[in-house]
Structures are given as structure tokens and as C-alpha cells.
Write an enzyme that holds these catalytic residues in place. Structure first.
Site, mmCIF file in Angstrom:
data_model
loop_
_atom_site.group_PDB
_atom_site.id
_atom_site.type_symbol
_atom_site.label_atom_id
_atom_site.label_comp_id
_atom_site.label_asym_id
_atom_site.label_seq_id
_atom_site.Cartn_x
_atom_site.Cartn_y
_atom_site.Cartn_z
ATOM 1 N N GLU A 182 -13.406 -19.195 -24.607
ATOM 2 C CA GLU A 182 -12.857 -20.312 -23.832
ATOM 3 C C GLU A 182 -13.733 -20.489 -22.588
ATOM 4 O O GLU A 182 -13.336 -20.214 -21.463
ATOM 5 C CB GLU A 182 -11.402 -20.039 -23.437
ATOM 6 N N HIS B 254 -8.830 -20.929 -28.895
ATOM 7 C CA HIS B 254 -9.769 -21.872 -28.278
ATOM 8 C C HIS B 254 -11.127 -21.867 -28.971
ATOM 9 O O HIS B 254 -11.510 -22.847 -29.585
ATOM 10 C CB HIS B 254 -9.922 -21.621 -26.778
#
Length: 488
Positions: free
Chosen positions: A320, A345
Site C-alpha cells: 500500500e 491493497h
């Protein structure tokens, strides 16, 4: 004359071969797209729209809500939510309304509003606690200040959030504000019930949620630890199912903060072992949360995590970040080697070709959270999100909402909208949305996936039948005028 005729035939043949080859190349690419292999029935041959949003959510939220495409997506049976954080899942309106609860006190210290449930006024050296209604009456701007502390929405968001670290500081501060509000036991129970209700209304029938297992308290001074908090979550889920029998349930991913030392990590491991022993059917697994760029990388805890993966499933946040070659995007490497079930993510994953290959070969789903990535400044224009590449190449992905409380959205439809409108080709149709729902079941850890899939298929077929009977399809094919403003 004959020679001229032959030349014309050859030229036309070459032209035909070109257009045939061009058409085939485009078809081949379309077949790679996630959902491209699905064959739709006549009723499913619908093109909701082809417009791609490029502006920030805070500037377009009303337009999205007015969009025919968004309303269409709201009605879709979406299956499961696989990436959301417990104390940031209910709508912002519901969160704000909690501040009118009985026994809630407030104080203002260091220019911030603090909240807590108390039996009576308490004077502390740094805070003079008063009933919140009294604070409201004596401070004309109290409510506006409080609302601002409960959301990241700002008209001048670009001026306020100048970089990722700044927006993450604001983001973290919201959790600090809301935790004493939500973690009061009666509110805690009602809050999670509301989360399930909002998801259910958005046509979601199962959830795997992340939680730090925060300490819950009551007015008598009792504190509730990880096992007791887990029991509360389980009881509320069972209560919800009792009145919503087509809701399949929930599983918990224990996800404490990552910026810790090895001793704290060992404490995490002991907690999750206890969770597994006491709630084997309710526990999904383990993760670490918090800003990856400033937290500890997975590699620091490799020995402990290798031990842990023998005990429970892992669902790591990894990549992320918009950095490349840092310890943050290297979390993707360690997450894969540790056997993560899914990747949270994975924003940086397209920069890691070997990791991408392993993900594809081993069918590891990536939990894409479009709006979160935008609001937390990884990416603004959805057309440039790395998930576009993943979708175009048929990688296993699921779409999730992360923390909708804090940016003015509700449940999952907003993120589905952003993915469909901003991350896919203009030729993308209902197959993509259908595949998202299928993926949400297939990549879950629900105990009986075949049964869940049958239930979802029934809901899907009913949705299609109802839609084709009641909705004017031409309205769905037309690009909504309000949404067009976003593009222009």
C-alpha cells in the site's frame, strides 16, 4: 487491364486481412479481461455505461449518487465484503448521530474534541468532561468542529492534505476520536449491527472484517479484552442472522497495528492462538494494519510469522505504497513467501513482475480499495490506478471499501462504481460486475462456498429478471448527464 484488376484484388485482400487481424487482436485482449470468459444470457446483455471518472471523490460524490449507473450497482447482489475495518464501516451519518447518545461526555483539549461515556462529570488535569449537550449549547461552532473531526472530507482537501503522511495523520486522528465513542459496550453492539444492516441493504450477504480488537468499556468500569470483544462480534452476528436468514455470516481477521517490536508481536501471536482455540469457526486469520510506509515491514517478524502461518491463515496488507524498491513494497515479497491467502491493497504489485507471476499462478486475490487509495493520496485519477492492468489481464481481484465512514460513502456500491467506471475499458459490460461478485465468494474463506454460490446465483437471477422487467434498459445504456460533468 487484368493486371490492374489483380492488383486491386490483392490490395483489398491485404486491407481485409488487416481489419480481420485488428479485430482478432482486440477480441484476444478482451478475452483476457476479468470476466471476459463469461457468457451472458440474453437478459444479461446490458451495458450500464462507459464513462470513466477522473476527479476526486470529494468533488463528485453528489454526482455519483445521482447516477443511473450507481443506482444500478446498488441493486446488484455483490456477494461478500472481504476488506473492511470494523470501527470505520458504518456510514458517517450514523457515526455522527451517535454523538447524541445518553451519557456521552465531551471535553476540548489541545484544540481537539474528546469523547467518552461516563456516569457523571469527571475533572481531570487535562480535561474538564461535561455532558455533550451542554458543550453543544455553550459552543456555537462545536458541531461543525466535531463533524470535521469525524471525516476526511474537506472542500479544500488539496490544500489540507499536502502529502500522504499528512492525510494519514488526519486519518489516524479520526480513529482516536471515534474509538471511545464506538467502544462503549452498548454502542459497540449497536454499531456492528448497523454495519451488518448497511451491508445487507447494499446486497451483501457475508463479510470478513479486520479488527484490532479494541478494548471495550461500560459505565461500571468493566473492560472487555480480545476474547470478550470477539464474543460480542459473534453474538451480534448471530442475532443479525436470526432476523436475516439469507445473510450468511461474518468472520474476523485479527489485525493489530504493525508499528511494534518483537515482544508485542509475540503478544499478538498469543492472542490469536487463544482466538483460534475459543472461536475456531469465527476466526478467519491474521493481518497487520497501519500506514505501511511508517510501520514495521513484515521482514522484521519473519521468524514469528513463519511459526504463525502453521497455526492460522494470513491476510496481509502489502504494497500500500507508491514507492518502488522500499521495505514497504517488499512486503509483497514476504507476504507471498509467507503464504498470504489474499493481499490487502497491493497497490505497488505491478512493479514486481515475479510477485505478479506467483499471484497469477497461485490464484491469490488482491483486495482493491479504489476510494481508499484515492483519498489517502496513492492515486487520484482512477484511470491511472494499477488495478487497471490487473483487471485487463484477468488477475484475481476483489473490490472492497476499507473505511467508508471517514469519506462519506456507505457500504460497497461506491467502490464498485469507481472500479467499473474508472478502472475498466469503455467496452466493459455486466460480465465484469458479475465476476466481481463471483470472486468475492470464491476468494473468501467461507466454510461452504458451493452453498454460498448457489444462494448468490438465485439472488443474481432474480435481480436480472426483476431488472429486465422493471427498468427501461435504454436509460442504463445512456450516459447519465450528471456523471458526464465529471468527465468534462
Amino acid at each position: 487491364m487484368c493486371l490492374v484488376f489483380v492488383l486491386l484484388v490483392l490490395i483489398n485482400t491485404v486491407r481485409c486481412d488487416y481489419w480481420t487481424e485488428r479485430e482478432q487482436l482486440i477480441k484476444n485482449e478482451e478475452s483476457l479481461v476479468m470476466g471476459g470468459s463469461l457468457i451472458l444470457s440474453d437478459n444479461e446483455e446490458i451495458d450500464p455505461s462507459s464513462f470513466i471518472p477522473a476527479r476526486h471523490l470529494f468533488e463528485t460524490l453528489p454526482l455519483i449518487q445521482e447516477s443511473n449507473v450507481f443506482r444500478f450497482i446498488q441493486n446488484i447482489p455483490k456477494g461478500s465484503l472481504l476488506h473492511g475495518h470494523d470501527t470505520a464501516l458504518a456510514s458517517g451519518d450514523y457515526l455522527y448521530n451517535l454523538t447524541f447518545s445518553e451519557n456521552l461526555y465531551a471535553c476540548i483539549f489541545e484544540e481537539r474534541i474528546h469523547l467518552k461515556f461516563l456516569k457523571g462529570s469527571v475533572n481531570e488535569s487535562d480535561c474538564n468532561w461535561q455532558p455533550i449537550q451542554e458543550v453543544r449549547q455553550s459552543n456555537a461552532d462545536f458541531d461543525s468542529r466535531l463533524k470535521q473531526q469525524l471525516t476526511l472530507i474537506r472542500e479544500n482537501h488539496r490544500d489540507v492534505y499536502t502529502d500522504i503522511n499528512v492525510v494519514w495523520n488526519y486519518f489516524t486522528d479520526i480513529f482516536i476520536t471515534v474509538d471511545p465513542l464506538i467502544c462503549y459496550k452498548p454502542i459497540f453492539e449497536d454499531y456492528f449491527y448497523q454495519v451488518l444492516s448497511e451491508l445487507y441493504e447494499d446486497n451483501i450477504f457475508y463479510i470478513e472484517f479486520r479488527t484490532t480488537l479494541p478494548t471495550v468499556y461500560d459505565l461500571d468500569g468493566n473492560l472487555y479484552g480480545p476474547l470478550e470483544v470477539t464474543a460480542i462480534y459473534k453474538e451480534v452476528t448471530e442475532e443479525f442472522i436470526s432476523t436475516h436468514p439469507d445473510f450468511l455470516g461474518a468472520k474476523l481477521i485479527y489485525a493489530p497495528v504493525r508499528n511494534v517490536d518483537e515482544n508485542t508481536m509475540q503478544n499478538y501471536i498469543e492472542i490469536i492462538k487463544a482466538l483460534k482455540a475459543n472461536f475456531p469457526d469465527f476466526l478467519a486469520g491474521f493481518d497487520l494494519v497501519g500506514q505501511e510506509d511508517l510501520g514495521q515491514p513484515l521482514v522484521r517478524f519473519i521468524d514469528q510469522l513463519q511459526e504463525l502461518k502453521q497455526e492460522v491463515k494470513l491476510f496481509f496488507h502489502a504494497g500500500e505504497t507508491n514507492w518502488f524498491g522500499s521495505s514497504t513494497d517488499e512486503n509483497l515479497v514476504d507476504a507471498i513467501l509467507l503464504g498470504t491467502v489474499r493481499i490487502g491493497h497491493g497497490f505497488a504489485v505491478v512493479k514486481r513482475p515475479e510477485v505478479l507471476k506467483i499471484i497469477k499462478d497461485n490464484d491469490i486475490a488482491i483486495e482493491i480499495c479504489p476510494i481508499s487509495n484515492q483519498v489517502l493520496l496513492l492515486n487520484e485519477d482512477m484511470r491511472n490506478h494499477p488495478a487497471n492492468y490487473l483487471i485487463a489481464n484477468g488477475f484475481p481481484i476483489v473490490i472492497s471499501n476499507d473505511d467508508p465512514s471517514f469519506w462519506g460513502t456507505k457500504a460497497l456500491s461506491y467502490d464498485w462504481y469507481m472500479a467499473f467506471m474508472g478502472m475498466t475499458s469503455r467496452q466493459t459490460d455486466l460480465r465484469f460486475l458479475k465476476q466481481l461478485a463471483i470472486n468475492s465468494i470464491e476468494y473468501s474463506v467461507y466454510d461452504d462456498k458451493p452453498s454460498a454460490m448457489k444462494i448468490w446465483e438465485t439472488k443474481w437471477n432474480h435481480f436480472i429478471d426483476t431488472f429486465t422487467e422493471e427498468i427501461n434498459i435504454s436509460k442504463i445504456k445512456a450516459i447519465n448527464d450528471n456523471v458526464m460533468l465529471i468527465r468534462n
